[in-house]
Design an enzyme around this catalytic site. Structure first.
Site, PDB file in Angstrom:
ATOM      1  N   LYS A  43       0.873  -1.332   0.012  1.00 48.03           N
ATOM      2  CA  LYS A  43       0.156  -0.145   0.067  1.00 48.03           C
ATOM      3  C   LYS A  43       0.843   1.132  -0.046  1.00 48.03           C
ATOM      4  O   LYS A  43       0.517   2.081  -0.754  1.00 48.03           O
ATOM      5  CB  LYS A  43      -0.817  -0.024   1.168  1.00 48.03           C
ATOM      6  CG  LYS A  43      -1.760  -1.156   1.513  1.00 48.03           C
ATOM      7  CD  LYS A  43      -2.746  -1.130   2.482  1.00 48.03           C
ATOM      8  CE  LYS A  43      -2.098  -0.900   3.868  1.00 48.03           C
ATOM      9  NZ  LYS A  43      -1.610  -2.298   4.262  1.00 48.03           N
ATOM     10  N   ARG A  64      -9.316   0.674   9.632  1.00 48.19           N
ATOM     11  CA  ARG A  64      -8.974  -0.662   9.843  1.00 48.19           C
ATOM     12  C   ARG A  64      -9.890  -1.513  10.755  1.00 48.19           C
ATOM     13  O   ARG A  64      -9.652  -2.385  11.154  1.00 48.19           O
ATOM     14  CB  ARG A  64      -7.738  -0.738  10.587  1.00 48.19           C
ATOM     15  CG  ARG A  64      -6.378  -1.015   9.733  1.00 48.19           C
ATOM     16  CD  ARG A  64      -5.247  -0.486  10.561  1.00 48.19           C
ATOM     17  NE  ARG A  64      -3.994  -1.303  10.170  1.00 48.19           N
ATOM     18  CZ  ARG A  64      -3.131  -0.722   9.724  1.00 48.19           C
ATOM     19  NH1 ARG A  64      -2.957   0.510   9.338  1.00 48.19           N
ATOM     20  NH2 ARG A  64      -1.821  -1.328   9.615  1.00 48.19           N
ATOM     21  N   ARG A  73      12.061  -5.159   4.553  1.00 51.54           N
ATOM     22  CA  ARG A  73      11.549  -3.882   4.592  1.00 51.54           C
ATOM     23  C   ARG A  73      12.356  -2.884   5.159  1.00 51.54           C
ATOM     24  O   ARG A  73      12.776  -3.269   6.439  1.00 51.54           O
ATOM     25  CB  ARG A  73      10.031  -3.826   5.018  1.00 51.54           C
ATOM     26  CG  ARG A  73       9.387  -2.352   4.780  1.00 51.54           C
ATOM     27  CD  ARG A  73       8.040  -2.308   4.648  1.00 51.54           C
ATOM     28  NE  ARG A  73       7.434  -2.489   6.062  1.00 51.54           N
ATOM     29  CZ  ARG A  73       6.377  -2.198   6.102  1.00 51.54           C
ATOM     30  NH1 ARG A  73       5.391  -2.080   5.090  1.00 51.54           N
ATOM     31  NH2 ARG A  73       5.670  -2.422   7.071  1.00 51.54           N
ATOM     32  N   ARG A 111       0.654  -8.694  13.888  1.00 51.41           N
ATOM     33  CA  ARG A 111      -0.097  -7.919  13.126  1.00 51.41           C
ATOM     34  C   ARG A 111      -1.006  -8.549  12.174  1.00 51.41           C
ATOM     35  O   ARG A 111      -2.090  -8.006  11.682  1.00 51.41           O
ATOM     36  CB  ARG A 111       0.906  -6.763  12.412  1.00 51.41           C
ATOM     37  CG  ARG A 111       1.398  -5.947  13.495  1.00 51.41           C
ATOM     38  CD  ARG A 111       2.632  -5.455  12.769  1.00 51.41           C
ATOM     39  NE  ARG A 111       2.501  -4.471  11.406  1.00 51.41           N
ATOM     40  CZ  ARG A 111       3.434  -4.193  10.695  1.00 51.41           C
ATOM     41  NH1 ARG A 111       4.821  -4.593  10.753  1.00 51.41           N
ATOM     42  NH2 ARG A 111       3.022  -3.445   9.677  1.00 51.41           N
TER      43      ARG A 111
HETATM   44  P1  AMP Z   1       0.986   0.801   9.356  1.00 47.75           P
HETATM   45  O1  AMP Z   1       2.059   1.688   9.124  1.00 47.75           O
HETATM   46  O2  AMP Z   1      -0.167   1.120   8.452  1.00 47.75           O
HETATM   47  O3  AMP Z   1       1.264  -0.546   9.224  1.00 47.75           O
HETATM   48  O4  AMP Z   1       0.771   1.248  10.859  1.00 47.75           O
HETATM   49  C1  AMP Z   1       1.591   0.798  11.882  1.00 47.75           C
HETATM   50  C2  AMP Z   1       0.764   0.768  13.329  1.00 47.75           C
HETATM   51  O5  AMP Z   1       0.128   1.817  13.508  1.00 47.75           O
HETATM   52  C3  AMP Z   1      -0.299  -0.317  13.441  1.00 47.75           C
HETATM   53  O6  AMP Z   1       0.139  -1.595  13.612  1.00 47.75           O
HETATM   54  C4  AMP Z   1      -1.337   0.234  14.239  1.00 47.75           C
HETATM   55  O7  AMP Z   1      -0.614  -0.182  15.668  1.00 47.75           O
HETATM   56  C5  AMP Z   1      -1.248   1.629  14.085  1.00 47.75           C
HETATM   57  N1  AMP Z   1      -2.018   2.006  13.138  1.00 47.75           N
HETATM   58  C6  AMP Z   1      -2.050   2.491  11.855  1.00 47.75           C
HETATM   59  N2  AMP Z   1      -3.199   2.660  11.468  1.00 47.75           N
HETATM   60  C7  AMP Z   1      -4.142   2.440  12.339  1.00 47.75           C
HETATM   61  C8  AMP Z   1      -5.617   2.509  12.324  1.00 47.75           C
HETATM   62  N3  AMP Z   1      -6.473   3.015  11.312  1.00 47.75           N
HETATM   63  N4  AMP Z   1      -6.237   2.205  13.453  1.00 47.75           N
HETATM   64  C9  AMP Z   1      -5.647   1.753  14.588  1.00 47.75           C
HETATM   65  N5  AMP Z   1      -4.292   1.773  14.517  1.00 47.75           N
HETATM   66  C10 AMP Z   1      -3.543   2.061  13.445  1.00 47.75           C
END
Ligand code: AMP
Length: 217
Positions: free
Chosen positions: A13, A88, A127, A171
């Site tokens: 993404k 999410r 990554r 995750r």
């Molecule tokens: P990402 O970079 O999108 O993988 O997000 C990293 C981390 O940020 C996730 O594993 C969550 O802990 C938190 N996070 C990001 N977006 C959300 C969301 N929409 N709702 C809740 N936690 C989020």
């Protein structure tokens, strides 16, 4: 154009978002990036989010919903926007619907990046990310030109602490329980476009491009 990017962590993404942002002039609004910067700067709610992020769990809905509404209200987005990593959960998706309705905006499309679980585990372990501007890199396929230095901003290129294998498994589980139901939620609204996200980054982008060019017309 108002779109949402959906898919497993490591589905691509963020990488595709950067390419979309450049060509379609559509700002990427990534809750993950916003949260990581708040953590780095140790802001009040950055501290609140820290334990959740480190454990591979979701930050509570009310915190993230508040954050995204604040961000969307603060700036004008004449060409629209692209949400990456939000919503999410179903609660977040419903809150987004209400918020967009209040702004008179329609969500045009959800791009769902479909990829195998084994593939994302591999991708996440290799990554890397710029800790300043969040540009994604990969030790197998996209190294910065200078060791550990971001090509774009000169920031330090690091491994995210939540890309360690034990956190990655959590995750993926979080995704299955809380985020996967969104595919059905948006399918019922007929706005999901599945993008197979295997193989070459450019090939995946060509699919994205075709879909967005149609949407632009
Ligand atoms: P990402 O970079 O999108 O993988 O997000 C990293 C981390 O940020 C996730 O594993 C969550 O802990 C938190 N996070 C990001 N977006 C959300 C969301 N929409 N709702 C809740 N936690 C989020």
């Amino acid at each position: 154009m108002h779109i949402v990017l959906l898919g497993l962590p490591g589905a691509g993404k963020g990488t595709q978002a950067k390419m979309i942002e450049q060509e379609f002039d559509l700002p990427q609004i990534s809750t993950g990036d916003i949260i990581r910067l708040a953590l780095k700067e140790q802001t009040e709610w950055g501290k609140k989010a820290e334990d959740f992020v480190k454990a591979g769990k979701l930050v509570p809905d009310e915190v993230v919903i508040g954050l995204i509404e604040e961000r969307l209200s603060a700036d004008r987005h004449p060409k629209g926007f692209m949400l990456d990593g939000f919503p999410r959960t179903l609660v977040q998706a419903e809150a987004l619907d209400r918020f967009l309705l209040s702004l008179g905006i329609r969500l045009d499309m959800v791009l769902y990046f479909d990829v195998d679980r084994e593939e994302v585990v591999k991708r996440l372990s290799s990554r890397r990310i710029c800790e300043r501007c969040q540009t994604p890199y990969n030790v197998m396929s996209k190294l910065p030109k200078k060791d550990d230095i971001c090509d774009l901003c000169g920031g330090r290129v690091i491994q995210r602490s939540d890309d360690r294998p034990e956190v990655v498994l959590q995750r993926l589980e979080t995704y299955d329980h809380q985020t996967k139901p969104l595919i059905d939620y948006y399918s019922l609204k007929n706005i999901v476009k599945v993008i197979p996200s295997r193989g070459d980054i450019q090939d995946v982008y060509r699919e994205v491009q075709a879909v967005l060019r149609l949407l632009e017309k």
